[in-house]
Design a protein around this motif. Structure first.
Motif, short mmCIF file in Angstrom:
data_model
loop_
_atom_site.label_atom_id
_atom_site.label_comp_id
_atom_site.label_asym_id
_atom_site.label_seq_id
_atom_site.Cartn_x
_atom_site.Cartn_y
_atom_site.Cartn_z
N LYS A 285 0.87 -1.18 0.00
CA LYS A 285 0.00 0.00 0.00
C LYS A 285 0.91 1.23 0.00
CE LYS A 285 -4.27 1.22 2.14
NZ LYS A 285 -5.06 1.35 3.34
N ASN A 286 0.84 2.01 -1.07
CA ASN A 286 1.83 3.09 -1.25
C ASN A 286 1.77 4.18 -0.21
OD1 ASN A 286 3.11 1.95 -3.44
ND2 ASN A 286 1.60 2.80 -4.88
N ASN A 287 0.60 4.35 0.44
CA ASN A 287 0.49 5.43 1.42
C ASN A 287 0.44 4.92 2.86
OD1 ASN A 287 -1.88 4.20 1.08
ND2 ASN A 287 -3.11 6.02 0.65
N ALA A 288 1.00 3.74 3.10
CA ALA A 288 1.02 3.18 4.46
C ALA A 288 2.47 3.01 4.92
CB ALA A 288 0.29 1.84 4.48
N PHE A 289 2.81 3.67 6.01
CA PHE A 289 4.20 3.63 6.50
C PHE A 289 4.26 3.33 7.99
CE2 PHE A 289 4.20 6.39 2.83
CZ PHE A 289 5.31 5.97 2.12
N GLN A 315 2.28 6.42 9.45
CA GLN A 315 1.69 7.40 8.53
C GLN A 315 0.68 6.67 7.65
OE1 GLN A 315 5.14 8.85 6.45
NE2 GLN A 315 5.72 10.21 8.11
N GLY A 316 -0.47 7.30 7.47
CA GLY A 316 -1.51 6.68 6.65
C GLY A 316 -2.36 5.75 7.49
N THR A 317 -3.45 5.29 6.92
CA THR A 317 -4.27 4.31 7.63
C THR A 317 -4.28 3.02 6.83
OG1 THR A 317 -6.22 5.17 6.53
CG2 THR A 317 -5.84 5.95 8.77
N ASN A 325 4.86 -0.14 4.12
CA ASN A 325 6.27 0.21 3.99
C ASN A 325 6.87 0.37 5.39
OD1 ASN A 325 6.59 0.91 0.99
ND2 ASN A 325 4.75 2.05 1.60
N LYS A 327 9.90 2.04 7.38
CA LYS A 327 10.84 3.10 7.06
C LYS A 327 11.74 3.42 8.26
CE LYS A 327 10.10 7.52 4.78
NZ LYS A 327 9.07 8.48 4.45
N SER A 342 -3.84 0.05 11.59
CA SER A 342 -3.00 1.21 11.98
C SER A 342 -3.47 1.82 13.29
CB SER A 342 -2.98 2.25 10.86
OG SER A 342 -4.29 2.54 10.43
#
Ligand code: GLU
Length: 378
Positions: A285-289, A315-317, A325, A327, A342
């Motif tokens: 999921k590109n917007n999950a960190f 970051q993100g839900t 991701n 990080k 999340s």
């Protein structure tokens, strides 16, 4: 019977305990009359128990519920009537489990029943649950005995046959091999009842399985050689070897694992467990960190799981089962399947795993991302 696994299996041996899935067809367990054949069942159990007691993790996928229950429903329905078959399996499944438990008990072992539908396997959240349950049972030395949940399965959620169920489960738990037990001792170049039929001891991955003339399906279970070959194709492409062998021998499980009997299907050599992990990175999921600290970063690089204590922020839900991701500072060092939503991680970050249950009210997993479900980037 010794426990030295045959050479071909050693070649594909990953570090750690060997994990084998064995699938038994209805014909082995019940025959045409629907009576549970305790001799055959006892031999299979004996071998599985020996494997387990010698440190191999085993999962049994067994058919036979429908055929074991059929005799009790009399003329209540026709073979093709779904509710009749579902009723048969509801009667037969506990009988089957009772028979297995009784046999395993002779070896001091406990069994557990896990009934699955296709929905349980294709949905990632439930898929994770199933995986965790089976792994937990194996780690505890209990034999997971799986079957399709026939009494609730209908067309849209059915796996269809236990050969496919066994293949899915082998992939799910990252098994090192699947043994499919059936009537004939593996593959022949033509119908084995014909004179001159040649037994095929092993097949390379590139062998065109379509060339194999399969005999007609058995009258007892749902499968046949064709569904077995389908399972073979799926697993060998993922780097997992499959053996088809007969249940009609003294050591139906140990013999094909340790000696050159049955038919051994070599897996694709280019694929291994990393292929599965690389696949994880394709669905991230590109917007999950998940942002981690230095200690966690070092631990992950040494092949550890991600624990809540090493998490700084998110970051993100995202939902449990999503690929996120991971990080450290400005760099994505890994991707992996999250065991938690999340919003739960917000509560858990910086805390010890032992605190999870009191913080959330339950603890479905000790880790946030399990190392088996994580792909570390270079
Ligand atoms: N799940 C079915 C049963 O236990 C059998 C499915 C199959 O034969 O593959 O009776």
């Amino acid at each position: 019977m010794n426990f030295k696994f045959r050479q071909e299996l050693h070649l594909h041996h990953h570090l750690g305990a060997k994990r084998i899935v064995v699938k038994v067809g209805s014909a082995a367990i019940t025959g045409e009359q629907g009576r549970i054949d305790l001799t055959c069942l006892g031999r299979i159990v004996h071998d599985l128990a020996q494997l387990c007691l010698n440190g191999t993790e085993v999962v049994l996928v067994t058919s036979g519920a429908i055929s074991a229950g059929r005799g009790f429903l009399g003329s209540a329905g026709k073979k093709a009537d779904i509710s009749y078959l579902q009723a048969c399996s509801a009667v037969g499944q506990p009988l089957l489990m009772a028979a297995y438990q009784k046999e395993f008990e002779k070896h001091g072992l406990m069994t557990a029943q896990v009934l699955l539908t296709h929905d349980d396997l294709k949905n990632r959240t439930r898929n994770l649950n199933t995986r965790n349950t089976i792994l937990k049972l194996m780690k505890t030395g209990i034999i997971p005995i799986l079957n399709e949940n026939d009494s609730v399965s209908f067309e849209e959620i059915t796996v269809g046959d236990n050969d496919q169920l066994a293949a899915m489960v082998t992939e799910l738990i990252e098994g090192h091999g699947l043994v499919l037990l059936t009537g004939p001792d593996g593959l022949y170049d033509q119908d084995p009842s014909l004179p001159g039929a040649k037994h095929l001891p092993s097949l390379e991955f590139h062998a065109d399985l379509k060339e194999i003339k399969t005999i007609t399906k058995s009258s007892v279970g749902r499968g046949g050689m064709a569904t077995k070959l389908l399972a073979v194709r799926k697993l060998t492409a993922l780097g997992i070897p499959v053996i088809i062998g007969t249940y009609r021998r003294e050591h139906p499980v140990l013999a094909p694992l340790c000696e050159s009997v049955g038919t051994f299907f070599h897996p694709h050599r280019l694929t291994d467990k990393n292929r599965r992990k690389a696949w994880i990175s394709t669905i991230v999921k590109n917007n999950a960190f998940v942002l981690i600290d230095e200690g966690a970063c070092k631990a992950l690089r040494k092949n550890a799981s991600l624990l809540p204590i090493g998490i700084r922020a998110i970051q993100g839900t995202f939902k449990r089962g999503d690929v996120v991701n991971i990080k450290y500072q400005a760099k994505i060092i890994a991707v992996g399947i999250s065991e938690y939503d999340s919003k739960d991680i917000l509560q858990l970050m910086g805390k010890k795993s032992t605190e999870i249950a009191s913080l959330l009210g339950s603890c479905p997993s000790d880790v946030i991302v399990h190392r088996d479900n994580m792909f570390i980037k270079d």
